[in-house]
Design an enzyme around this catalytic site. Structure first.
Site, PDB file in Angstrom:
ATOM      1  N   ARG A  53       2.507   6.292  -2.964  1.00  0.00           N
ATOM      2  CA  ARG A  53       3.448   7.249  -3.543  1.00  0.00           C
ATOM      3  C   ARG A  53       3.274   7.369  -5.058  1.00  0.00           C
ATOM      4  O   ARG A  53       3.274   8.458  -5.620  1.00  0.00           O
ATOM      5  CB  ARG A  53       4.887   6.823  -3.194  1.00  0.00           C
ATOM      6  CG  ARG A  53       5.962   7.784  -3.706  1.00  0.00           C
ATOM      7  CD  ARG A  53       5.804   9.149  -3.054  1.00  0.00           C
ATOM      8  NE  ARG A  53       6.769  10.092  -3.561  1.00  0.00           N
ATOM      9  CZ  ARG A  53       7.864  10.472  -2.902  1.00  0.00           C
ATOM     10  NH1 ARG A  53       8.115   9.959  -1.720  1.00  0.00           N
ATOM     11  NH2 ARG A  53       8.689  11.339  -3.419  1.00  0.00           N
TER      12      ARG A  53
ATOM     13  N   THR B 126      -7.917   4.281   6.989  1.00  0.00           N
ATOM     14  CA  THR B 126      -7.445   2.991   7.485  1.00  0.00           C
ATOM     15  C   THR B 126      -5.949   2.987   7.781  1.00  0.00           C
ATOM     16  O   THR B 126      -5.375   1.934   8.048  1.00  0.00           O
ATOM     17  CB  THR B 126      -7.765   1.876   6.466  1.00  0.00           C
ATOM     18  OG1 THR B 126      -7.260   2.258   5.183  1.00  0.00           O
ATOM     19  CG2 THR B 126      -9.265   1.636   6.378  1.00  0.00           C
ATOM     20  N   GLY B 127      -5.321   4.166   7.734  1.00  0.00           N
ATOM     21  CA  GLY B 127      -3.903   4.268   8.011  1.00  0.00           C
ATOM     22  C   GLY B 127      -3.623   4.790   9.406  1.00  0.00           C
ATOM     23  O   GLY B 127      -4.103   4.259  10.409  1.00  0.00           O
ATOM     24  N   TYR B 128      -2.856   5.860   9.475  1.00  0.00           N
ATOM     25  CA  TYR B 128      -2.477   6.467  10.751  1.00  0.00           C
ATOM     26  C   TYR B 128      -3.718   6.869  11.546  1.00  0.00           C
ATOM     27  O   TYR B 128      -3.777   6.733  12.767  1.00  0.00           O
ATOM     28  CB  TYR B 128      -1.593   7.682  10.468  1.00  0.00           C
ATOM     29  CG  TYR B 128      -0.758   8.176  11.620  1.00  0.00           C
ATOM     30  CD1 TYR B 128      -0.805   7.593  12.887  1.00  0.00           C
ATOM     31  CD2 TYR B 128       0.110   9.260  11.437  1.00  0.00           C
ATOM     32  CE1 TYR B 128      -0.031   8.062  13.930  1.00  0.00           C
ATOM     33  CE2 TYR B 128       0.904   9.732  12.473  1.00  0.00           C
ATOM     34  CZ  TYR B 128       0.823   9.131  13.720  1.00  0.00           C
ATOM     35  OH  TYR B 128       1.602   9.598  14.750  1.00  0.00           O
TER      36      TYR B 128
ATOM     37  N   ASN C 185      -3.489  10.041   1.353  1.00  0.00           N
ATOM     38  CA  ASN C 185      -3.866   9.429   2.625  1.00  0.00           C
ATOM     39  C   ASN C 185      -4.172  10.469   3.700  1.00  0.00           C
ATOM     40  O   ASN C 185      -5.282  10.556   4.193  1.00  0.00           O
ATOM     41  CB  ASN C 185      -2.739   8.525   3.132  1.00  0.00           C
ATOM     42  CG  ASN C 185      -3.114   7.065   3.106  1.00  0.00           C
ATOM     43  OD1 ASN C 185      -4.033   6.668   2.420  1.00  0.00           O
ATOM     44  ND2 ASN C 185      -2.391   6.258   3.853  1.00  0.00           N
TER      45      ASN C 185
ATOM     46  N   ASP D 188      -0.154  14.835  21.067  1.00  0.00           N
ATOM     47  CA  ASP D 188       1.170  14.569  20.498  1.00  0.00           C
ATOM     48  C   ASP D 188       1.218  14.950  19.025  1.00  0.00           C
ATOM     49  O   ASP D 188       2.299  15.055  18.447  1.00  0.00           O
ATOM     50  CB  ASP D 188       1.515  13.090  20.644  1.00  0.00           C
ATOM     51  CG  ASP D 188       1.819  12.694  22.082  1.00  0.00           C
ATOM     52  OD1 ASP D 188       1.863  13.593  22.948  1.00  0.00           O
ATOM     53  OD2 ASP D 188       2.012  11.488  22.334  1.00  0.00           O
TER      54      ASP D 188
ATOM     55  N   ASP E 291       0.823  -1.211   0.000  1.00  0.00           N
ATOM     56  CA  ASP E 291       0.000   0.000   0.000  1.00  0.00           C
ATOM     57  C   ASP E 291       0.858   1.261   0.000  1.00  0.00           C
ATOM     58  O   ASP E 291       0.513   2.259  -0.643  1.00  0.00           O
ATOM     59  CB  ASP E 291      -0.925   0.005   1.216  1.00  0.00           C
ATOM     60  CG  ASP E 291      -2.180  -0.825   0.985  1.00  0.00           C
ATOM     61  OD1 ASP E 291      -2.287  -1.460  -0.083  1.00  0.00           O
ATOM     62  OD2 ASP E 291      -3.048  -0.849   1.873  1.00  0.00           O
TER      63      ASP E 291
ATOM     64  N   MET F 175      -6.656   5.412  11.687  1.00  0.00           N
ATOM     65  CA  MET F 175      -7.215   4.249  12.377  1.00  0.00           C
ATOM     66  C   MET F 175      -6.358   3.878  13.581  1.00  0.00           C
ATOM     67  O   MET F 175      -6.879   3.553  14.649  1.00  0.00           O
ATOM     68  CB  MET F 175      -7.328   3.065  11.412  1.00  0.00           C
ATOM     69  CG  MET F 175      -7.954   1.817  12.019  1.00  0.00           C
ATOM     70  SD  MET F 175      -8.160   0.472  10.815  1.00  0.00           S
ATOM     71  CE  MET F 175      -6.435   0.036  10.494  1.00  0.00           C
ATOM     72  N   SER F 176      -5.035   3.929  13.425  1.00  0.00           N
ATOM     73  CA  SER F 176      -4.134   3.598  14.530  1.00  0.00           C
ATOM     74  C   SER F 176      -4.305   4.565  15.695  1.00  0.00           C
ATOM     75  O   SER F 176      -4.101   4.182  16.858  1.00  0.00           O
ATOM     76  CB  SER F 176      -2.682   3.621  14.050  1.00  0.00           C
ATOM     77  OG  SER F 176      -2.464   2.650  13.043  1.00  0.00           O
TER      78      SER F 176
END
Length: 283
Positions: A70, A180-182, A139, A169, A65, A184-185
């Protein structure tokens, strides 16, 4: 589709065996292909010095992904559709598995595919009212601390109207593709990738009532860096899809809006977003 440009993450296909196999499949089916390798430098993954193809019907991305992300940014500038062939772990963008490459090429050549237009973001950093950095993201655009550990204090404005203050932070503004990337985390919500919306999510918020905020895709978001709790000047970093980075300091503003460009992702209906989500949540 007959003319393909293959872009390979050479870290994941070191001997180019999979790349060679893909070229053989394309030639056997009567198509044409050329190859560009992705390498790694001090700034992360980047395209080689070769110019991005303009004559291709489709860009085939061999990687995961992150690689596809990119490449899709570059392809959006040329309005070229992108299809991901997965060499990494299960993701949401690179949908074709290695053992289905021949079937995928057959479908592309037969016109048995659909394309999805994914919204992108455009962000600019303003220092004393002067723009010092403009870039795009498929993203997300994030602000994170750099240097020593510190809590970042933000003032958030939407369409030039004050919305709220946050202490965290960092902060993420994600597209549905990036949900679904950062995002979601960091505990943010997951959105169907074809949706039109913005997701604002704090990273490790230092208050008990901080939540993600869903905004219209047409909204303009401005995030101002405030002084630290002790009145100190803060230096942070704005990151565009974890690739391009721009330094920011107290009173600088990150302005984010929907980009005029979209990324075109080819779908072969091998796996729906909800199926991929189900599999990821079952891991």
């Amino acid at each position: 589709m007959k003319n393909f440009h293959i872009i390979t993450n050479e870290i994941k296909d070191k001997d180019l065996l999979i790349t060679g196999k893909l070229q053989e499949i394309i030639e056997k089916k009567g198509g044409k292909s050329r190859v560009t390798l992705l390498g790694v430098n001090s700034d992360g993954v980047s395209l080689t010095r070769e110019p991005f193809p303009t004559e291709a019907d489709c860009v085939l991305v061999l990687g995961g992904d992150g690689t596809l992300l990119r490449v899709a940014l570059e392809a959006s500038k040329k309005n070229i559709p992108v299809l991901g062939i997965n060499l990494g772990t299960l993701g949401f963008l690179a949908e074709v598995e290695i053992n289905r490459m021949e079937n995928a090429i057959e479908k592309l050549m037969a016109g048995e595919y659909v394309t999805e237009e994914r919204m992108m973001l455009e962000g600019s950093v303003l220092h004393e009212g002067i723009t010092k950095g403009v870039s795009s993201a498929l993203n997300d655009i994030t602000i994170t601390r750099c240097g020593s550990l510190q809590i970042i204090r933000f003032s958030v404005y939407v369409n030039h109207k004050f919305l709220c203050k946050m202490s965290a932070d960092g902060i993420i503004l994600a597209t549905p593709t990036g949900s679904t990337g950062y995002n979601m985390s960091a505990g943010g919500p997951i959105a169907e990738p074809g949706a039109q919306l913005l997701i604002l999510t704090p990273i490790c918020a230092h208050t008990l009532n901080s939540r993600s905020i869903i905004l219209k895709s047409e909204d303009v978001v401005e995030i101002m860096i405030e002084r630290g709790r002790d009145g100190s000047e803060l230096t942070v970093e704005a990151s565009f899809d974890a690739n391009e980075k721009v330094s920011m300091m107290t009173k600088d503003i990150l302005r984010i809006c929907k980009s005029n460009r979209t990324a075109t992702i080819v779908k072969l209906d091998e796996r729906s977003f909800l199926e991929a989500l189900h599999r990821k949540m079952s891991e």
